[in-house]
Design a protein around this motif. Structure first.
Motif, short mmCIF file in Angstrom:
data_model
loop_
_atom_site.label_atom_id
_atom_site.label_comp_id
_atom_site.label_asym_id
_atom_site.label_seq_id
_atom_site.Cartn_x
_atom_site.Cartn_y
_atom_site.Cartn_z
N LYS A 162 10.05 39.36 -10.94
CA LYS A 162 9.35 38.31 -11.67
C LYS A 162 8.23 38.94 -12.48
CE LYS A 162 9.40 34.16 -9.04
NZ LYS A 162 8.71 33.36 -8.04
N PRO A 163 8.55 39.59 -13.58
CA PRO A 163 7.52 40.28 -14.35
C PRO A 163 6.51 39.32 -14.95
CG PRO A 163 9.56 40.12 -15.60
CD PRO A 163 9.87 39.64 -14.21
N LEU A 164 5.34 39.83 -15.20
CA LEU A 164 4.30 39.05 -15.84
C LEU A 164 4.77 38.67 -17.24
CD1 LEU A 164 1.34 38.01 -15.77
CD2 LEU A 164 0.70 40.20 -16.79
N ILE A 165 4.74 37.37 -17.56
CA ILE A 165 5.22 36.95 -18.86
C ILE A 165 4.15 36.22 -19.67
CG2 ILE A 165 7.63 36.83 -18.14
CD1 ILE A 165 7.32 33.81 -17.91
N SER A 166 2.94 36.13 -19.13
CA SER A 166 1.85 35.52 -19.88
C SER A 166 1.26 36.54 -20.85
CB SER A 166 0.76 35.03 -18.92
OG SER A 166 1.26 34.01 -18.09
N LEU A 167 0.64 36.04 -21.91
CA LEU A 167 -0.03 36.93 -22.86
C LEU A 167 -1.17 37.67 -22.17
CD1 LEU A 167 -0.40 34.67 -26.03
CD2 LEU A 167 1.27 36.49 -25.64
N ARG A 168 -1.39 38.93 -22.58
CA ARG A 168 -2.55 39.67 -22.08
C ARG A 168 -3.84 39.01 -22.58
NH1 ARG A 168 -1.62 44.65 -19.82
NH2 ARG A 168 0.40 45.64 -20.26
N LYS A 169 -3.81 38.61 -23.84
CA LYS A 169 -4.94 37.90 -24.42
C LYS A 169 -4.43 37.03 -25.54
CE LYS A 169 -6.32 41.38 -27.85
NZ LYS A 169 -7.43 42.21 -28.36
N LYS A 170 -5.14 35.95 -25.83
CA LYS A 170 -4.76 35.05 -26.90
C LYS A 170 -5.49 35.45 -28.18
CE LYS A 170 -3.78 31.11 -23.92
NZ LYS A 170 -4.08 29.68 -23.63
N PRO A 171 -4.78 35.48 -29.31
CA PRO A 171 -5.44 35.82 -30.57
C PRO A 171 -6.45 34.75 -30.96
CG PRO A 171 -3.21 35.04 -30.97
CD PRO A 171 -3.34 35.19 -29.48
N LYS A 172 -7.63 35.17 -31.38
CA LYS A 172 -8.69 34.23 -31.73
C LYS A 172 -9.03 34.26 -33.21
CE LYS A 172 -10.79 34.39 -27.12
NZ LYS A 172 -12.02 34.68 -26.34
N GLN A 173 -8.87 35.41 -33.84
CA GLN A 173 -9.21 35.54 -35.25
C GLN A 173 -7.96 35.42 -36.10
OE1 GLN A 173 -11.19 39.31 -35.52
NE2 GLN A 173 -13.06 38.58 -34.55
N ALA A 174 -8.16 35.11 -37.39
CA ALA A 174 -7.03 34.93 -38.31
C ALA A 174 -6.16 36.18 -38.36
CB ALA A 174 -7.54 34.57 -39.69
N ARG A 175 -6.81 37.35 -38.37
CA ARG A 175 -6.05 38.60 -38.44
C ARG A 175 -5.19 38.78 -37.20
NH1 ARG A 175 -8.69 44.64 -39.48
NH2 ARG A 175 -6.71 45.79 -39.52
N SER A 176 -5.73 38.43 -36.04
CA SER A 176 -4.97 38.55 -34.80
C SER A 176 -3.80 37.58 -34.77
CB SER A 176 -5.89 38.29 -33.60
OG SER A 176 -6.91 39.26 -33.52
N ASN A 177 -4.03 36.36 -35.27
CA ASN A 177 -2.94 35.39 -35.33
C ASN A 177 -1.84 35.86 -36.28
OD1 ASN A 177 -3.48 33.00 -33.64
ND2 ASN A 177 -5.35 32.85 -34.83
N GLU A 178 -2.25 36.48 -37.37
CA GLU A 178 -1.28 37.00 -38.32
C GLU A 178 -0.45 38.11 -37.69
OE1 GLU A 178 -1.13 39.15 -42.73
OE2 GLU A 178 -2.99 38.26 -42.00
N LEU A 179 -1.10 39.00 -36.94
CA LEU A 179 -0.39 40.08 -36.27
C LEU A 179 0.59 39.52 -35.25
CD1 LEU A 179 0.12 43.04 -35.57
CD2 LEU A 179 -1.89 42.96 -34.06
N MET A 180 0.15 38.52 -34.50
CA MET A 180 1.03 37.89 -33.52
C MET A 180 2.26 37.31 -34.21
SD MET A 180 1.50 36.82 -30.30
CE MET A 180 -0.06 36.56 -29.45
N GLY A 181 2.06 36.66 -35.35
CA GLY A 181 3.18 36.08 -36.08
C GLY A 181 4.15 37.14 -36.56
#
Length: 209
Positions: free
Chosen positions: A6-25
């Motif tokens: 049952k590996p960890l499947i949650s995000l390590r951290k949630k993107p908060k800035q626009a640049r981080s959200n863009e990278l996630m996308g």
């Protein structure tokens, strides 16, 4: 079941800035492309990072492993489908059975349009399907149909309504999966969805809906 299964499947951290959200996308778009092309068996974080044009370290800032990426793709699909179908079922401007017919049509079309990705996600499901996060995501998608049946079948006991809901959603999911495994024409999709919708409506009418 062990943590290894049952590996960890949650995000390590949630993107908060626009640049981080863009990278996630960018990462998720690349992951969807790799999954569709390579399938679940050849899906790796290295391939996703290469496709996204980022380092593996950048990917690991958010996703601890490939199971977490696959679960995010699956949970996004669940959420989008749930929102779409919930909107149809909650539209009181349409008669209840007409809403169900429309829901079936939209669902079957979606299954056919996204067949390649769905098959790949089904193959990947053993990596995350037993995790609490996956169970919670699936439970959230069931709420709208429960409320719909409460509206349509108020005189039917709750336990019996639960059986009705399980029967319809399981049949819809299984039949949609099987039907979409082969290429279908527009006419075939419409005919199949219409027949299934009428079958469900006849069943609900027999219960007093």
């Amino acid at each position: 079941m062990s943590d290894r299964q049952k590996p960890l499947i949650s995000l390590r951290k949630k993107p908060k800035q626009a640049r981080s959200n863009e990278l996630m996308g960018v990462i998720l778009e690349a992951a969807a492309q790799v999954l569709a092309k390579e399938g679940a068996q050849r899906f790796t974080t290295a391939r996703v990072a290469e496709k996204a044009g980022v380092s593996v370290g950048s990917l690991y800032q958010y996703f601890p492993n490939k199971a977490a990426i696959l679960f995010r793709l699956q949970s996004d699909e669940w959420r989008q489908t749930s929102q779409l179908l919930s909107g149809i079922l909650a539209d009181v401007e349409n008669p209840p059975l007409q809403r169900l017919r429309l829901l079936v049509r939209v669902f079957i079309r979606s299954e056919c349009d996204e067949a390649q990705m769905r098959v790949a996600l089904d193959d990947a499901a053993p990596l995350y399907r037993d995790a609490p996060e996956a169970q919670a995501a699936r439970s959230a998608a069931d709420g709208a149909f429960t409320m719909y049946l409460e509206e349509l079948l108020p005189a039917v006991p709750e336990a019996a309504r639960a059986v009705v809901g399980d029967l319809i959603t399981t049949t819809l999911s299984s039949a949609g999966k099987s039907f979409s495994e082969s290429p279908r024409t527009e006419q075939e999709i419409e005919a199949f969805a219409a027949a299934m919708g009428e079958m469900f409506c006849a069943y609900l009418q027999s219960l007093g809906g």
